[in-house]
Design a protein around this motif. Sequence first.
Motif, PDB file in Angstrom:
ATOM      1  N   PHE A 288      18.268   4.645   3.886  1.00 39.78           N
ATOM      2  CA  PHE A 288      17.442   3.962   2.898  1.00 39.78           C
ATOM      3  C   PHE A 288      18.248   2.919   2.149  1.00 39.78           C
ATOM      4  O   PHE A 288      17.823   1.772   1.987  1.00 39.78           O
TER       5      PHE A 288
ATOM      6  N   VAL B 141      14.239   6.631   5.094  1.00 38.25           N
ATOM      7  CA  VAL B 141      13.603   7.396   4.032  1.00 38.25           C
ATOM      8  C   VAL B 141      14.596   7.580   2.886  1.00 38.25           C
ATOM      9  O   VAL B 141      15.788   7.759   3.137  1.00 38.25           O
TER      10      VAL B 141
ATOM     11  N   LEU C  16      -0.931   3.709  -1.368  1.00 38.22           N
ATOM     12  CA  LEU C  16      -0.567   5.091  -1.679  1.00 38.22           C
ATOM     13  C   LEU C  16      -1.710   5.817  -2.389  1.00 38.22           C
ATOM     14  O   LEU C  16      -1.828   7.035  -2.306  1.00 38.22           O
TER      15      LEU C  16
ATOM     16  N   THR D 217      15.009  10.743   9.834  1.00 34.38           N
ATOM     17  CA  THR D 217      14.533  10.190   8.570  1.00 34.38           C
ATOM     18  C   THR D 217      15.495   9.106   8.090  1.00 34.38           C
ATOM     19  O   THR D 217      15.064   8.091   7.536  1.00 34.38           O
TER      20      THR D 217
ATOM     21  N   SER E 106       4.571   2.184   1.290  1.00 36.50           N
ATOM     22  CA  SER E 106       5.737   2.346   0.432  1.00 36.50           C
ATOM     23  C   SER E 106       6.746   1.251   0.681  1.00 36.50           C
ATOM     24  O   SER E 106       7.490   0.899  -0.233  1.00 36.50           O
TER      25      SER E 106
ATOM     26  N   ALA F 287       3.928   4.936   5.034  1.00 37.99           N
ATOM     27  CA  ALA F 287       5.216   4.272   5.226  1.00 37.99           C
ATOM     28  C   ALA F 287       5.064   2.777   4.981  1.00 37.99           C
ATOM     29  O   ALA F 287       5.880   2.149   4.297  1.00 37.99           O
TER      30      ALA F 287
ATOM     31  N   THR G 168       1.249   9.096   7.972  1.00 38.93           N
ATOM     32  CA  THR G 168       2.633   8.633   8.013  1.00 38.93           C
ATOM     33  C   THR G 168       2.687   7.120   8.069  1.00 38.93           C
ATOM     34  O   THR G 168       3.395   6.472   7.304  1.00 38.93           O
TER      35      THR G 168
ATOM     36  N   TYR H  76      10.591   5.337  -7.011  1.00 40.05           N
ATOM     37  CA  TYR H  76      10.138   5.140  -5.645  1.00 40.05           C
ATOM     38  C   TYR H  76      10.742   6.181  -4.711  1.00 40.05           C
ATOM     39  O   TYR H  76      10.056   6.778  -3.880  1.00 40.05           O
ATOM     40  N   MET H  77      12.047   6.420  -4.864  1.00 47.07           N
ATOM     41  CA  MET H  77      12.723   7.315  -3.931  1.00 47.07           C
ATOM     42  C   MET H  77      12.211   8.747  -4.046  1.00 47.07           C
ATOM     43  O   MET H  77      12.031   9.433  -3.042  1.00 47.07           O
TER      44      MET H  77
ATOM     45  N   LEU I 293       6.868  12.685   0.037  1.00 50.54           N
ATOM     46  CA  LEU I 293       5.970  12.371   1.158  1.00 50.54           C
ATOM     47  C   LEU I 293       6.368  13.088   2.440  1.00 50.54           C
ATOM     48  O   LEU I 293       5.510  13.585   3.172  1.00 50.54           O
TER      49      LEU I 293
ATOM     50  N   HIS J 109       9.301   9.628  -4.964  1.00 51.63           N
ATOM     51  CA  HIS J 109       7.975   9.681  -4.363  1.00 51.63           C
ATOM     52  C   HIS J 109       8.073   9.837  -2.854  1.00 51.63           C
ATOM     53  O   HIS J 109       7.379  10.645  -2.244  1.00 51.63           O
ATOM     54  N   GLU J 110       8.982   9.070  -2.245  1.00 51.69           N
ATOM     55  CA  GLU J 110       9.164   9.185  -0.805  1.00 51.69           C
ATOM     56  C   GLU J 110       9.640  10.577  -0.425  1.00 51.69           C
ATOM     57  O   GLU J 110       9.236  11.130   0.591  1.00 51.69           O
TER      58      GLU J 110
END
Lengths: 499, 107, 481, 167
Positions: C397, C391, A221, C386, A169, A166, A162, A132-133, A139, A135-136
């Motif tokens: 995060f 993020v 996504l 961010t 995700s 966001a 965005t 997941y991270m 982005l 992928h972000e």
Amino acid sequence: MISVSPLLFLILVPIIAAALVMAGANARTTSMLGSAVNVLFLFALLFLYDESAGSFQFLGSIPVLPQFGLNLTLGADGLSLVMLFLSTIVTFAAVCVARPPVDNPRWFYVCLLFISAGVIGAFASLDVLFLYMFHELALIPTFLLIGIWGSGDKQAAAWKATVYLATGSFILLFGIIGLYLIQPEAARSFDLRQILAHAEAGLIPDNPVVYLLLLFGFGILVSLFPFHTWAPQAYACAPAPASMLHAGVLKKFGLYGLIRLAVPLMPESIQQYAPLLLALLLGNILYVGYVTIAQRKLDLMLGYSSVMHMGYIFLGFAALTEISLTGASLMLLSHGLTIAALFALSGEIRERTGTLDFHELGGLARITPRLGLAFGFAAMASVGLPGFIGFAGELLVFFGSFGAGMPAMGLLNGQEVFGFNAYQLATIAAVWGIVISAIYMLRAYRRVFMGPLAERWSRLPDLAGAPHASLVLLLAIMLVFGFFPQFLVNLVTPALILP
Amino acid sequence: MPTLAHYLVVSGLLFAIGLGGVLLRRNILIIFMGLELMLNAANLSLVAFSRFNLLPADGMPNYNAQVLVFFIITVAAAEVAVGLAIIVALFRAKQTTHVEDLNTLKF
Amino acid sequence: MIPPFALEICVVSLGIFLLMAESFSFKTSKVTLAHGAIFGLLCVFVLSFWTDLPADGLQGSGFYVVDSLAMFFKRFALLATILTLILAIDYLPIVQRLVPGERPEAGTGEFFILPVFTCAGLMWMASAADFIMIFCALELVTISLYIQVAYMRRSLASLEAGTKFLILGALSTGFFVYGITWIFGMTGETGLNAIQKSLSVIPVANHTALLFGLGLVLVAIGFKIAAAPFQFWVPDVYQGAPTPITAFLAVASKAAGFVVLIRVLQPFFTVPAFQEKLTLALVFLAALTLLFGNLSAIPQTNFKRLLGYSSIAHAGYLLIGLAAIGDSFAGKAVVFYLGGYLVMTFLSFLVLVPVTKAAGGDDLAHFNGLAKRSPMLAFAMLVAATSLAGVPFTIGFFGKFFIFEAALNQGLYLLAVLGVIAVASGFYYYFKVIRAMYWQPAGDEAGPVPVSPLSRMAIFACVAAILVLGVFPRFLTDLLP
Amino acid sequence: MQLALFWLFSILMLAFALGVILLRNPVSSAMSLVMSFISLAAVFVTLDAYFIAVVQVLVYAGAVMVLFLFIIMLLDLRAEKRRRVRLSAWLGGGIVVGGFLSALSQIVVSLPALHVPKPDVSQPLANDVALVGFALFRNFNLPFQIIGVLLLVATVGVVLLSRKELK
């Protein structure tokens, strides 16, 4: 405890290249070199991959948060290798096609390289949270690319993307946390191998809430209907390399995730909610297909067509048979390569003419034959003509999904019934999608490359140099695998864990 | 003999009056006086509790509470001093002590 | 090895020494005082790693607790004060303009000295284990902050902010002492440990009255941590106060509020009857705060105001963590989040101050084209935004991840759903800053933005902390209590 | 007798407190405040808290009130002109105050432990200054120091904020 996977090299190369670019190295050369190194390295990995052993190879792990069972674990099986192959090839093509913009060219390449690092990390990591991270991570530079170097109404497009992505995700994050929490308390882990082992031992209950979170998280996504509206606009406005990377590679992450996580862990929920998903994916294929036909600009049309094609892959996923899932995996690759080539070509056209409006274009094949030929090939591949991998993928998806579910035809419980079940109905409707895509692709080709040539475009240069070479490479790969899909099937099928 | 409840009700009323003054009056000085009333209401309850709930050990009032009252009085005095200084500075700059005139900062 | 209470003594002595030095320093520039204060606080910070923790954590007559939570927040307060002082040095020209004085540097020395005393108050608050002690330390912090908020006497905004902060701070003090009164009345104790002991013996009939008192205390702490519906003072005060003080308020004062909240709730969470009701109250507060903070941040055009609303929003996330305190990791999650919040908030203020000085204002529009004017600052702001948005590969995060993990583990699904809305709108308004910096063209008069070496170092340290802890959160979680 | 004194001073205190928030002229408000505080000191005496009562008179009536009056005179505040009071403010204030009072009254009514007369103490309380002093300097030394720092900060702050031109 710390062991280093060769895959880490793949992730680090773009980051190092980005650092070098920041430090002052020639942006274009460094990026091209870096991505070329990655492509070669991946070929080496494909060669080294032991197909008979199957399962995850090239393992390596760096502990991050042991009490959460969180490690930066890298590894790859056949499916990941295919996706990594797609990522490196498309990155290389995107970097080759990219024209350095006037302002901040360094940052432009840095963003591209970071997307590449992100997608490679996502496909290479065996840890769900890092999946997941990464992928972000990919982005954020995408948003920047659209917003800073895009064209048209770029800010609105970046904005919309965005907010949609966001939201998606974070729904996905909750799905992943849910996935973590439904594991037995003592053995919770984010490690994919461990999760799969738990699932095999029957320790993970099939939780519909978690499945829906994953489906809609990943679905947003991947621009699942009706959450698709951000995609066409974003692709149309983005610079060509950004669209190539996002539509070609990054968007595949959602489907990859679903095949990786939902198929082995939540098969019952998939079947339970299949009617919902079928309805939505028909929205992708038919409704969005219809909208695609109505488009008057090449970039928007390509954007919508990429949304539409996601419907087929979702169909392969929803049907949940080995054949359909194999088809879906092949389509991940084929669509990635095709749409990347198409966006690259539309970028080339815009580079030359400054417009992508069908009304203004026409007859370009006469003056730029190589561009026309390449576009023709790519369009055929996109429609799914035999000889391209798209054909193999779509065929497998349709066959697989037509045979899915309970039989509703023939003798059932001693009674003769006649009718189609939901999967078959959906398949029949989806096949019409091929017709739709043939219509808009051929029409686009005719509008742009056939017909009378406007006077002002009589001196356009044809494709040449690195962009030309990279496009030829993309098309060649499509053709090679189109004729020999068996190689891919052998890689992908063992990686699919079916209920 | 008054009971603990008597004191608590009186103190609650005092607190409510102070709170009402803070919420309803628009003059900062009066608002400030309302705040003082609230603090004193708390003091009254504290002393009442300390006098009525004798310590089981020695049968004496809990003087910890009275120390707290002492601290509250001290702090209130310091707060008044600083607060009035700010109010004077505000008045010099703006010639008002009304809350409604504090409108330099807007959404 | 030194006893822990020596840390506060050092800080107070430093403050008094600086006050004396200030009164004799007619000739020298007052920035020397700030450098002295920063150096002194850094020394105390280093010293704090050589304290010996008593086994039972208690010192004195039960007022003063020295557990790892207290030590963490002492260091937190020291770091926050150091960063505030670095900001204050940068902000000095604006203070000089807006403080009436015979000479430009008149009255600026105290601007650097008052935060030192506030820091002592914050450190005492971290260790306070008795309502009387909490009250005294809290008031020291609050009263010194009144002065600092209203410091720029020629700025109407600063004075108004000071007045509003004063009235609402005093109001919350009123609620606080009245609440303490009832808790004392029902348990006969003011020490938190003693309260915990007596909770198990007091009759059930007293529970309503205890909850009444605890509710009033919660209202008061709600003011301090800016939880909705007690948040209305925040935007005005944050916008009007001198920017370094805004940062101090947003980080240190809020964190201190959370320490007090954790400490005060601890004894009550041991009794199931209270736990249920308190969790409900916290869920309610968290939901309201999240929604309010995030939704009203969306239309903001002033960056300081935006940060004000964002600080409300972050209080919401922290409250989610507190509501999920039953989870074994939730306490750590809250503290981790606070640690991350410190770094990212100060980073955005460290960027804001030079931009304000160069562009002449703190609206979002003043950030336009910052990427061209100062790529370094723009990149730092990008990292801060961010991270604030949450993020991955930033500390923000992992903060959100831990909080939501705890919340889902405790079955607080409503908060998780609200969290999605909150995070999405957070993306929206933090990216407004990024859009301004990278996408909007700069104004005509905008030139390059100078940054002093000291804040350059601080910015670098914050960026590094955000990114490194974003990949290896273990470096921080291992330190946490 | 005690009850009569209690009622006398309580009612005086509450009446003057009402005066503080109802009177229009700031000077009258301040004078009511002083009277309210003195009545409160008398109520403290009925609770045998002599030291607190004395401090109350000294600090509030002596220092705080002088400060208030001084400021009112300095700023030359006049009686408020009749301002239109907004209904919403009254409504909101009424709800908050009403909610507070109803919660309090419910608690007071429901707790039997509160309805007991004043218990007798084991020793005479004439020297409660000494007792408070013991508590203050023996147990509460640390908070006492903190209050000291607080007063220092407040002094510095008042000087900073109220001087016309800083040197």
